[in-house]
Design a protein around this motif. Sequence first.
Motif, mmCIF file in Angstrom:
data_model
loop_
_atom_site.group_PDB
_atom_site.id
_atom_site.type_symbol
_atom_site.label_atom_id
_atom_site.label_comp_id
_atom_site.label_asym_id
_atom_site.label_seq_id
_atom_site.Cartn_x
_atom_site.Cartn_y
_atom_site.Cartn_z
ATOM 1 N N ALA A 230 30.995 31.946 40.513
ATOM 2 C CA ALA A 230 29.867 31.003 39.908
ATOM 3 C C ALA A 230 28.797 31.420 39.894
ATOM 4 O O ALA A 230 28.103 31.354 38.536
ATOM 5 C CB ALA A 230 29.423 29.972 41.167
ATOM 6 N N LYS A 231 28.398 32.638 40.604
ATOM 7 C CA LYS A 231 26.569 33.156 40.369
ATOM 8 C C LYS A 231 27.144 33.731 38.916
ATOM 9 O O LYS A 231 25.673 33.549 38.112
ATOM 10 C CB LYS A 231 26.722 33.593 41.514
ATOM 11 C CG LYS A 231 24.628 35.126 41.477
ATOM 12 C CD LYS A 231 24.730 35.087 42.642
ATOM 13 C CE LYS A 231 23.383 36.314 42.338
ATOM 14 N NZ LYS A 231 23.265 37.240 43.894
ATOM 15 N N GLY A 232 28.185 34.366 38.871
ATOM 16 C CA GLY A 232 27.827 35.068 37.755
ATOM 17 C C GLY A 232 27.927 34.524 36.011
ATOM 18 O O GLY A 232 27.765 35.044 34.954
ATOM 19 N N MET A 233 28.451 32.954 36.553
ATOM 20 C CA MET A 233 28.730 32.096 35.202
ATOM 21 C C MET A 233 27.622 31.472 34.967
ATOM 22 O O MET A 233 26.967 30.648 34.009
ATOM 23 C CB MET A 233 29.897 31.358 35.486
ATOM 24 C CG MET A 233 30.831 32.295 35.639
ATOM 25 S SD MET A 233 31.421 32.721 33.909
ATOM 26 C CE MET A 233 31.757 31.912 32.842
ATOM 27 N N GLY A 234 26.483 31.915 36.034
ATOM 28 C CA GLY A 234 24.930 31.462 35.785
ATOM 29 C C GLY A 234 24.691 30.080 36.714
ATOM 30 O O GLY A 234 23.961 29.488 36.515
ATOM 31 N N VAL D 226 27.924 36.487 26.194
ATOM 32 C CA VAL D 226 29.216 36.994 26.099
ATOM 33 C C VAL D 226 28.956 38.133 27.199
ATOM 34 O O VAL D 226 29.858 38.422 28.226
ATOM 35 C CB VAL D 226 30.117 37.292 25.287
ATOM 36 C CG1 VAL D 226 31.632 38.007 25.227
ATOM 37 C CG2 VAL D 226 30.324 36.186 24.165
ATOM 38 N N ALA D 227 28.400 38.933 26.882
ATOM 39 C CA ALA D 227 28.221 40.283 28.271
ATOM 40 C C ALA D 227 27.784 39.662 29.388
ATOM 41 O O ALA D 227 28.444 40.891 30.576
ATOM 42 C CB ALA D 227 26.890 40.920 27.551
ATOM 43 N N SER D 228 27.224 38.507 29.940
ATOM 44 C CA SER D 228 26.202 38.420 30.878
ATOM 45 C C SER D 228 27.076 37.686 31.453
ATOM 46 O O SER D 228 27.919 38.187 33.094
ATOM 47 C CB SER D 228 25.306 37.711 30.572
ATOM 48 O OG SER D 228 25.225 37.059 32.213
ATOM 49 N N ARG D 229 28.105 37.290 31.101
ATOM 50 C CA ARG D 229 29.620 36.581 31.881
ATOM 51 C C ARG D 229 30.832 37.606 32.252
ATOM 52 O O ARG D 229 31.220 37.175 32.843
ATOM 53 C CB ARG D 229 29.849 34.879 31.002
ATOM 54 C CG ARG D 229 28.844 34.268 30.690
ATOM 55 C CD ARG D 229 27.701 33.826 32.398
ATOM 56 N NE ARG D 229 26.793 32.933 31.749
ATOM 57 C CZ ARG D 229 25.783 32.720 32.575
ATOM 58 N NH1 ARG D 229 24.790 34.108 32.835
ATOM 59 N NH2 ARG D 229 24.776 32.045 32.238
ATOM 60 N N ALA D 230 30.988 38.607 30.880
ATOM 61 C CA ALA D 230 32.020 39.007 31.594
ATOM 62 C C ALA D 230 31.527 40.104 32.862
ATOM 63 O O ALA D 230 32.120 40.015 33.765
ATOM 64 C CB ALA D 230 32.148 40.127 30.343
ATOM 65 N N LYS D 231 30.278 40.705 32.657
ATOM 66 C CA LYS D 231 30.024 41.127 33.562
ATOM 67 C C LYS D 231 29.769 40.230 35.176
ATOM 68 O O LYS D 231 30.897 40.932 36.141
ATOM 69 C CB LYS D 231 28.123 41.331 33.360
ATOM 70 C CG LYS D 231 27.571 42.338 34.433
ATOM 71 C CD LYS D 231 26.389 43.083 33.827
ATOM 72 C CE LYS D 231 25.553 43.822 35.379
ATOM 73 N NZ LYS D 231 23.728 44.232 34.581
ATOM 74 N N GLY D 232 29.533 39.037 34.539
ATOM 75 C CA GLY D 232 29.431 37.989 36.384
ATOM 76 C C GLY D 232 31.053 37.869 36.511
ATOM 77 O O GLY D 232 30.723 37.942 37.508
ATOM 78 N N MET D 233 31.948 38.337 36.066
ATOM 79 C CA MET D 233 33.398 38.043 36.199
ATOM 80 C C MET D 233 33.620 39.123 36.904
ATOM 81 O O MET D 233 34.912 39.810 36.487
ATOM 82 C CB MET D 233 34.438 37.194 35.118
ATOM 83 C CG MET D 233 33.921 36.033 34.410
ATOM 84 S SD MET D 233 33.408 35.133 36.197
ATOM 85 C CE MET D 233 35.571 34.243 36.142
ATOM 86 N N GLY D 234 33.130 40.747 36.879
ATOM 87 C CA GLY D 234 33.282 41.623 37.390
ATOM 88 C C GLY D 234 33.927 42.360 36.466
ATOM 89 O O GLY D 234 34.596 43.277 36.803
ATOM 90 N N ALA D 235 33.985 42.088 35.082
ATOM 91 C CA ALA D 235 34.169 43.600 34.635
ATOM 92 C C ALA D 235 33.349 44.357 34.031
ATOM 93 O O ALA D 235 32.811 44.721 34.004
ATOM 94 C CB ALA D 235 34.769 42.849 32.838
ATOM 95 N N HIS D 236 34.081 45.477 33.412
ATOM 96 C CA HIS D 236 33.019 46.446 33.245
ATOM 97 C C HIS D 236 32.575 46.346 31.183
ATOM 98 O O HIS D 236 34.047 46.040 30.834
ATOM 99 C CB HIS D 236 33.792 48.039 33.006
ATOM 100 C CG HIS D 236 34.393 48.263 34.368
ATOM 101 N ND1 HIS D 236 34.536 49.587 34.843
ATOM 102 C CD2 HIS D 236 34.365 47.578 35.337
ATOM 103 C CE1 HIS D 236 34.990 49.700 36.487
ATOM 104 N NE2 HIS D 236 34.607 48.791 36.187
ATOM 105 N N VAL D 237 31.437 46.050 30.854
ATOM 106 C CA VAL D 237 31.394 45.750 29.757
ATOM 107 C C VAL D 237 30.286 46.981 28.727
ATOM 108 O O VAL D 237 29.355 47.269 29.236
ATOM 109 C CB VAL D 237 29.899 44.430 29.878
ATOM 110 C CG1 VAL D 237 29.492 44.538 28.432
ATOM 111 C CG2 VAL D 237 30.855 43.349 30.586
#
Lengths: 401, 401, 401, 401
Positions: A230-234, D226-237
């Motif tokens: 959730a934090k990662g989504m802002g 997109v980069a920020s949210r993908a990173k926030g979901m644990g992806a390697h961006v």
Amino acid sequence: MTDHDVKNAGLAAEGRARIEWAELSMPVLRQVRERFAKEQPLKGIRLGACLHVTTETAVLMLTLKAGGAQVALCASNPLSTQDDTAAALVSEYEIPVFAIKGEDNATYYRHLEAVLGTRPQVTMDDGADLISQLHGEGNRSRDLVADVIGGTEETTTGVIRLRAMEKEGVLAFPVIAVNDADTKHLFDNRYGTGQSTIDGILRATNVLLAGRTVVVAGYGMCGRGVASRAKGMGAHVIVTEVEPMRALEAVMDGFPVMPMAAAAEAGDIFVTVTGNTSVLRQEHFARMKDGALLANSGHFNVEIDLEALGRVATSRRAGRLINLAAAEGHPAAVMDMSFANQALSAEFMVKRGRTLERKVYVVPREIDLEIARLKLASLGVRIDDLTSQQSSYLASWRHGT
Amino acid sequence: MTDHDVKNAGLAAEGRARIEWAELSMPVLRQVRERFAKEQPLKGIRLGACLHVTTETAVLMLTLKAGGAQVALCASNPLSTQDDTAAALVSEYEIPVFAIKGEDNATYYRHLEAVLGTRPQVTMDDGADLISQLHGEGNRSRDLVADVIGGTEETTTGVIRLRAMEKEGVLAFPVIAVNDADTKHLFDNRYGTGQSTIDGILRATNVLLAGRTVVVAGYGMCGRGVASRAKGMGAHVIVTEVEPMRALEAVMDGFPVMPMAAAAEAGDIFVTVTGNTSVLRQEHFARMKDGALLANSGHFNVEIDLEALGRVATSRRAGRLINLAAAEGHPAAVMDMSFANQALSAEFMVKRGRTLERKVYVVPREIDLEIARLKLASLGVRIDDLTSQQSSYLASWRHGT
Amino acid sequence: MTDHDVKNAGLAAEGRARIEWAELSMPVLRQVRERFAKEQPLKGIRLGACLHVTTETAVLMLTLKAGGAQVALCASNPLSTQDDTAAALVSEYEIPVFAIKGEDNATYYRHLEAVLGTRPQVTMDDGADLISQLHGEGNRSRDLVADVIGGTEETTTGVIRLRAMEKEGVLAFPVIAVNDADTKHLFDNRYGTGQSTIDGILRATNVLLAGRTVVVAGYGMCGRGVASRAKGMGAHVIVTEVEPMRALEAVMDGFPVMPMAAAAEAGDIFVTVTGNTSVLRQEHFARMKDGALLANSGHFNVEIDLEALGRVATSRRAGRLINLAAAEGHPAAVMDMSFANQALSAEFMVKRGRTLERKVYVVPREIDLEIARLKLASLGVRIDDLTSQQSSYLASWRHGT
Amino acid sequence: MTDHDVKNAGLAAEGRARIEWAELSMPVLRQVRERFAKEQPLKGIRLGACLHVTTETAVLMLTLKAGGAQVALCASNPLSTQDDTAAALVSEYEIPVFAIKGEDNATYYRHLEAVLGTRPQVTMDDGADLISQLHGEGNRSRDLVADVIGGTEETTTGVIRLRAMEKEGVLAFPVIAVNDADTKHLFDNRYGTGQSTIDGILRATNVLLAGRTVVVAGYGMCGRGVASRAKGMGAHVIVTEVEPMRALEAVMDGFPVMPMAAAAEAGDIFVTVTGNTSVLRQEHFARMKDGALLANSGHFNVEIDLEALGRVATSRRAGRLINLAAAEGHPAAVMDMSFANQALSAEFMVKRGRTLERKVYVVPREIDLEIARLKLASLGVRIDDLTSQQSSYLASWRHGT
């Protein structure tokens, strides 16, 4: 034809295609299946499973069958059954399945009984319903229990129930808590639940998370997964807890922690992942903003007091309840590791179960590490080996400052 | 005057002022001290401590003394001693201290012996040097050991050594692994080491972390703290590991994982936090970029093969080694919890040590939770209590789906 | 010997070594210097600079001199002068420097006058003090102004002053706002200030940021850098703003936003980066927790009302003020880009300044992009080029859905 | 009945319910509508809109109509039309709509013509198709153009086309680039596209993002979202770029940057958000892992070379293409601000358009700030006001160090 109770056998072809797709994302279980097919470690064993009837579960069933087991499957949740998957297991793979999406309570228990009727020697549970039913009253259950070598349990919630049974002295056979394997709970609970909860909220509401306040009740593995994503989504994330150690970790991880009575006033979206009951209740609903969204990501549908919510619902038309447990399954990549634990734990139980006590056991560490190794290999990740100098350093205590 | 060997007693006033400042950041230990002063749980007990001689350690010493103990202190690392703190402990608080910053090896061991000469009944270690010395050869040590009720150990590295001793059957008394308390290792290792490693790198080099590649060797609690903080400063973080479970967690947490041979080519800054030896060695130095920065944040100065580094240093003038262990201490807020564990574990050992076996013990859970509660209170954080309905729900296994 | 006023010429050797070390981290400026040495674009030009007298500034001075300029330097802040750097510039490189660390106000202005006394044709400012002085009253300044082709300005704060002068119609020559170059403000302000503020707080206090509440006043480039890094260290970050767009961005980036009156009660650490005055004042001090830490990272020492703080200080002994501007410089890697902008803007001003109006100009885009390219190359990063098909696609509007 | 071409008027009731739900999430537009209803700023104006026909667009249409405009609407993308929304606009609100989900190319252009047939005085575009059509060849278009006061354009892509037209001297009336408003592009592009791209990938594939490598092509506002949210979901961006400044920002923000040829080998999931053509093409497909997922989140369906993909598809059965533009709309909370810009820009064009040149204009800053203020208010966020001392400080240049 195989004994079964599914909605529509005509869905089998579609189900088979989806099962094959899921297999592509389950490289660890694929490797286990290959070995099982050769070694036949479950040869002749009757195995009764009560799991979410999904494509990933189907791949597990095929793995167990490849290992020689006679498998029967019912649903661990009346709402999560995929009817096409159920049909495919019956028609394409000759596995008895008793599960219909949306079945009522009576049917649910009838299906549990159908699986118990196969006189399983190994039980496989997701929430401990099969084992609970097996430990029910009367002579019949005592008779059935005699056949059982041991069981496995998938969830935190189920393990809590089993530990309570062990403590009361009523647990009748050993059970392996698959949930406690690192390759299960670290990945399934944290990464799986974290992502699928966000996914479920977005599908149900399309709310923009950035800038909204998300209250996460519970900071166990599931809770920290949800909070992190959730934090990662802002989102602005608030955590509530009852356990001081977890509360302190949440604070140190950057999340404000407060009692739910205070969080209720601040939140736009509430997610419960505590494994406990009535975490959100009348006194909290009364403090919430109009339009607040409530979601339960815990195993059982008890974390939000729905009865109380019903009572206030007349005056709050925007309130909505999302039961994510029903709406959403974990990604196959996560289930791959959980179910590899199930398969290898079933093998362990068949080999060693008769020497174990009537207790809840953790997954043997070597199983856990083996799954981690298989998973890394499937991701193409290589890691270092200890040098012999390093191994001897770690083993020795004589090295000083 | 109190027996001692410190650099300059004239530094005592300055040391005292700094100790009082540290006390302000140690609210948990302050509360423990208040209770100790009343209850005198260590009354008459001789306690020998081998710890970094810093202001935070001084607050611990005062706490133990307030509890009635006769305390003696030497340094667990020859480079971390604060000479003014040592002076203040001797002159202002009458605690025997044997520690001089930069002391040579012979002096270091002489100081260990000075503490052992007080015939401690409880030992308190940071790296197991006092216990190792006590288990040395000859009659003298056998004689000393007889007096010891038990010990405590602060670090992962020390616990590794003690467990090896236990396994070999040579451990002569019970030891509590303070490091394994959640309020110690979760906070000290993860948050403390994470921040202080970043801090040490910045002070030593003023390098801009954003955009640079930081290689973190080891993904234990320390490693994930360093990785998380480096990422938080904008660095590209690569993790190396030898343990598949940790490697997999690092991957799932968003970090590329690879063997050091590959990471050596990509990295700008290398941090070792493995607890093992020669993690960076000749074969890696040869692959590194010119100007690469190397930092050891592990306990012992063995993680980087300094001898090999010396050999290549002639051709690589920009290479630099930062020994953070020497340069930097943890924030007082972190040490507050670690040392509250030390104080309460010493109390536990005095009360119960005679009933324990010659093993390494974990910190009793109740001590751990009590420290978490005191810490939350000091931060002004309140949390929920279980309702009676919730407590009974958790205790019961009879609730179904 | 070169005209100068520095503290101690004997520090020159040490200063030279540090300047050479800084050069290693300034690959962009090094490339600019190489071209300047060949092309001599500043040949014979008198250039007066008023900048922080640090090693990085020294590398800039050497670059300008290599390009043919006659350079003179004074300090833009009385506290940031590195006396060894000043000495080295004078003794080793024959550049006139007028700067002594800790100089009083009278000396500060005398030094400004010394630089103006060289009759600069190009001015280079960090805070607009040189230009302000040059625009002062009296005949002398009118005389000096006649020689000036144009100037450059490093900071946001300086640009605000210059734009006010332009608006009032008193600006006497064109000035390039180096601060507005993307390679300056995106990097210097965001990444440089972000890191160096955290660094400064840690050095001054060693406070554990994880779990503490950091209030960042201002969400410009500097503010978002500080907020991002504080969050990355585990802090709970609150933002205050006066501009609605920035406030909204902060909310969407995950930060709670509130008026300072509310934030004052919640914060443990306060950082001001607004470019404005009295952002923290009496009414806020009165609401703060005992032991709150205050830090100004803005350019001028006006963001915290020090006079009011002094009045309340008697009753609040733990209150501390950290002036980071004085304590800490940016990493050389950041200054590399800022100062490449200075050098190339000075070149541009010499070539084109006589055709410009008496206005504040942005850095030409081509200079900005060239610096970005040089920087990427120095990091070993390669990027894609547009294909010819892509270039023509971007240029054309005739492509439909 | 209102002129129209929609799929099924019978869907109107359902559409109306969904439009009313969307309204709840659009508090800014609601406030604009209330003022429009009173002031009638668009009284009698014919307005032609070519936008995604969604519930949020419906709320915009109702706002414009409330302001007095005669509105007609067609679809800006043949695949995004919600047929129930279209039906509701026609039947329930008497707004002419020409849009059918899945319409072929001929119908698409026929619908554009239907809107142009209403002789709009203001155009409202999402991709510049309406304006392009209006600028087509022949007498008819010259005739229509004469009526137009001006237009507005929603997207980056459309603005690129319009700027090209302006540069070629063919743009026939002024257009406001709504996309360039901060409250549009900062929020819609960054936060909206960031979330909806992740959402689209999860819905289409249920892939676990944690631990997988996501390649983001383009680091504009959309790309960084997109980069920020993908990173926030644990992806390697990994980021790819053609513009050096953006590439450098991506590096400093913590993302590895490399040419697509290299990224193609590393990625598991690829997202294009460049606004350019053939960003992923034959040479990249050839290097990708089997099972790679490709997603276009840019406006037009040209970023992935579908023709080339079709050619390789025979040998790569697991390859999948997700067209997110078709699958997913932005959250209503984002569209609220974008469409408030549209409404206020239309009002501005009616008032001032006749005084403007044939150019692309930015949204007036006061409109932008007003929307930010309304949005903050709707979120319950209060901010500080400048004190009079602060206002005068900012206005003055006479304050020195």
